[in-house]
Design an enzyme around this catalytic site. Structure first.
Site, short mmCIF file in Angstrom:
data_model
loop_
_atom_site.label_atom_id
_atom_site.label_comp_id
_atom_site.label_asym_id
_atom_site.label_seq_id
_atom_site.Cartn_x
_atom_site.Cartn_y
_atom_site.Cartn_z
N ARG A 1 0.85 -1.19 0.00
CA ARG A 1 0.00 0.00 0.00
C ARG A 1 0.89 1.24 0.00
O ARG A 1 1.86 1.33 0.76
CB ARG A 1 -0.90 0.00 1.22
CG ARG A 1 -1.80 1.23 1.33
CD ARG A 1 -2.56 1.24 2.64
NE ARG A 1 -3.48 0.10 2.72
CZ ARG A 1 -3.80 -0.51 3.85
NH1 ARG A 1 -3.25 -0.14 4.99
NH2 ARG A 1 -4.64 -1.52 3.84
N ARG B 1 -4.01 2.67 17.44
CA ARG B 1 -4.65 1.99 16.31
C ARG B 1 -4.47 2.88 15.08
O ARG B 1 -3.91 3.97 15.16
CB ARG B 1 -6.14 1.76 16.62
CG ARG B 1 -6.83 0.68 15.77
CD ARG B 1 -6.43 -0.74 16.16
NE ARG B 1 -6.86 -1.73 15.19
CZ ARG B 1 -8.00 -2.43 15.27
NH1 ARG B 1 -8.85 -2.20 16.26
NH2 ARG B 1 -8.30 -3.34 14.35
N LYS B 2 -5.00 2.48 13.94
CA LYS B 2 -4.88 3.30 12.74
C LYS B 2 -5.66 4.60 12.90
O LYS B 2 -6.53 4.72 13.77
CB LYS B 2 -5.37 2.53 11.51
CG LYS B 2 -6.87 2.31 11.45
CD LYS B 2 -7.24 1.64 10.14
CE LYS B 2 -8.75 1.44 10.03
NZ LYS B 2 -9.15 0.83 8.74
N CYS C 1 -13.74 -2.45 5.24
CA CYS C 1 -12.88 -1.71 4.32
C CYS C 1 -13.68 -1.21 3.12
O CYS C 1 -13.31 -0.22 2.48
CB CYS C 1 -11.73 -2.58 3.85
SG CYS C 1 -10.59 -3.04 5.17
N GLY C 2 -14.78 -1.88 2.81
CA GLY C 2 -15.65 -1.43 1.71
C GLY C 2 -16.62 -0.34 2.12
O GLY C 2 -17.43 0.11 1.30
N GLY D 1 -15.96 -7.63 2.77
CA GLY D 1 -15.86 -9.07 3.01
C GLY D 1 -15.92 -9.48 4.46
O GLY D 1 -16.06 -10.66 4.76
#
Length: 591
Positions: free
Chosen positions: A136, A250-251, A513-514, A508
């Site tokens: 990424r 975390r992110k 993430c979608g 998924g």
């Protein structure tokens, strides 16, 4: 705004803020009884606001001993070895030169492969592409060039059917199929074309999102590119590695808004900058805390703070340091920044940011927000005039964001031949070619790539389709998403006619993430049982997500629908909720 080199100087080596320098008034005198409930509450609050991390020699921040009991496994990994040593101390080159089987023999080696390499933007696809990695990148504002695109295409081309690329929901490139021995040379190649993958995974700041039409939109509020570039340069220390923000709980996501449409989706970011004037000065109101996770999703909330444009990086730094210093590091599902905001309360969280600002001050929010509330969202796919006379941009639909090497080579050629060599990525996984001379539009629209693969005029359901990686490559995904999303949409379009855009997103797994919660219709992967009682892939269906000024997260509508039964369910939803009309089909006539 000052140049990036000048304005960033003061941030790379700022005065350090330690627990000794952060002075907080006690509400009780020193002579108060030691067992006073009020004094005890003050002592507890003071201890809670003590920074939980400390700086080691070299600039890396680690948890203090007293705060280590009960930490989650990922925090233990970071304590055992700083993941950034792989980038900064030649650890990556050594790892890449070691036979894969030898790395796998040790626990530490496996952790390097599966966890620590994510700090370099490398994700081992152990479950579905063993020995292969996804990489990424950092691509502030989603702006890339034909040269960069051509380089990435060349990388994935060498991996044949194992290699491909994705446009992500953060205006970013991800490339797949990479083998570890080639990584050092790939990273050198990235640097040569002005790209980096550093600090793009795990507990780091993600790609700064901005207006995909920045600088070319006739109706833009502000060109977001300088701000997103400054933020990315600060976060990565100009691609050298900023150790002060590589150990977050975390992110963390950030965006800068420059459009009335809110193409940037500010309500799902940890920090979002909303353009606003105050007393004749241009700047930004701040939203904080938006996030998705398996256990909770939350919209960003107003911080009641405004910063002038020149303070975009200092306030980002202050927010990140407050989160780094005070965020929880126990239950991994409760470590995103909104959990800290909930624990402290918004006003206390704001004060923690304020004391970390250069002047120890943060202005209150401005009522002069520049985003027009009553604004009809414009379509960016297709051909549209730019603010520059005689030029247009062309938005191309990339089905579920997936590209092959040949697609990328062709895109790079088209960007050079018809535009300025620039390519823009969007959070809906699409691509924009800017700066096309109007006299060249006809020839561009006749290009085979636009006719056969990336249409500027996709069908009404296809244009709003988004899908995460899915189980083809991602080990966390429960179901396959990209091919299924295309297939289901095609079959639904054969059943119903839709009169207005409907955004359908697929993810998924519950990590989302979608981004299914911002979709009109969202599908989250799960396992369920079919009519015969056999375990099969299914989805939970979400409805009601909205984007723009009246943003709202979608809510669960239907649980555990088998994927094989999904087409009629979606068709019915579109008819009942979105005014779709059933098509007359040949088999209906035969019946």
């Amino acid at each position: 705004m000052t140049s990036s080199s000048a304005s960033l100087q003061q941030f790379f080596q700022p005065p350090r803020i330690s627990s000794r320098r952060i002075r907080r008034p006690l509400s009780q005198s020193a002579g108060a009884a030691a067992n006073s409930p009020t004094r005890k509450a003050v002592e507890d609050a003071t201890e809670r606001l003590e920074p939980r991390v400390e700086e080691r020699e070299g600039g890396y921040w680690v948890l203090k001993e007293k705060f280590r009991p009960g930490i989650n496994p990922q925090e233990k990994v970071k304590l055992e070895k700083d993941p950034m040593t792989l980038a900064l101390e030649d650890g990556l080159r050594q790892l890449a030169a070691t036979p894969f089987e030898e790395i796998e023999e040790s626990k530490s080696g496996k952790i390097d492969l599966d966890v620590r390499l994510k700090w370099l933007g490398l994700f081992h696809r152990r479950k579905h592409q063993y020995g292969r990695f996804m990489m990424r990148l950092k691509l502030p504002n989603g702006v890339t060039t034909s040269e960069q695109t051509r380089y990435l295409a060349g990388v994935i081309e060498t991996y044949g059917t194992e290699g491909c690329a994705d446009v992500t929901t953060r205006q970013n490139w991800q490339i797949r199929g990479i083998r570890l021995p080639e990584v050092p040379s790939i990273i050198n190649g990235l640097a040569a074309v002005g790209l980096t993958s550093l600090q793009s995974g795990m507990d780091n700041v993600r790609n700064p999102v901005g207006n995909p039409l920045a600088g070319i939109d006739p109706f833009e509020i502000v060109d977001t590119r300088p701000y997103t570039s400054l933020l990315s340069a600060y976060v990565t220390a100009n691609s050298k590695g900023n150790l002060s923000v590589t150990n977050l709980p975390r992110k963390w996501n950030v965006c800068v808004v420059g459009s009335h449409e809110l193409y940037e989706h500010p309500h799902i970011n940890d920090l979002a900058y909303i353009p606003a004037n105050k007393n004749g000065r241009f700047g930004f109101n701040l939203l904080v805390g938006g996030f998705f996770s398996p256990k909770r999703c939350a919209e960003a909330v107003p911080l009641d703070a405004w910063v002038p444009a020149i303070r975009v990086v200092p306030v980002c730094k202050a927010v990140l340091e407050a989160y780094r210093d005070l965020g929880s590091r126990s239950n991994r599902q409760k470590t995103r920044m909104m959990w800290l905001i909930d624990e402290l309360g918004l006003e206390k969280f704001r004060s923690e940011i304020e004391i970390r600002m250069p002047q120890g001050k943060l202005e209150r929010a401005s009522p002069e927000v520049l985003v027009v509330k009553q604004w009809e969202r414009r379509e960016y796919l297709g051909v549209h005039p730019q603010k520059q006379p005689g030029l247009s941009f062309v938005g191309l639909h990339v089905p579920v964001g997936r590209l092959q090497a040949a697609d990328m080579f062709d895109l790079a050629r088209i960007a050079d031949a018809y535009g300025s060599g620039e390519i823009r990525l969007t959070v809906e996984q699409n691509i924009i070619i800017p700066n096309v001379e109007n006299s060249r539009l006809g020839a561009l629209l006749e290009e085979p790539l636009l006719k056969e693969r990336f249409s500027p005029e996709p069908s009404i359901l296809m244009k709003g389709l988004v899908a995460c990686t899915g189980s083809q490559f991602c080990g966390q995904a429960i179901i396959e998403t990209k091919a299924r999303a295309l297939r289901v949409t095609e079959e639904v379009e054969q059943r119903v006619a839709v009169g207005r855009p409907v955004r359908m997103h697929w993810t998924g797994c519950p990590n989302s993430c979608g981004q299914i919660q911002v979709a009109d219709v969202g599908f989250m992967g799960c396992l369920t049982r079919n009519a015969e009682g056999k375990i099969c892939e299914g989805v939970d269906v979400y409805l009601g997500g909205r984007i723009g000024i009246d943003s709202h997260l979608g809510e669960l509508y239907m649980k555990a629908v088998p994927c094989d039964d999904l087409v009629p369910v979606v068709a019915e939803i579109l008819i009942e909720k979105f005014g779709a009309v059933a098509r007359v089909r040949e088999d209906d006539d035969d019946a």
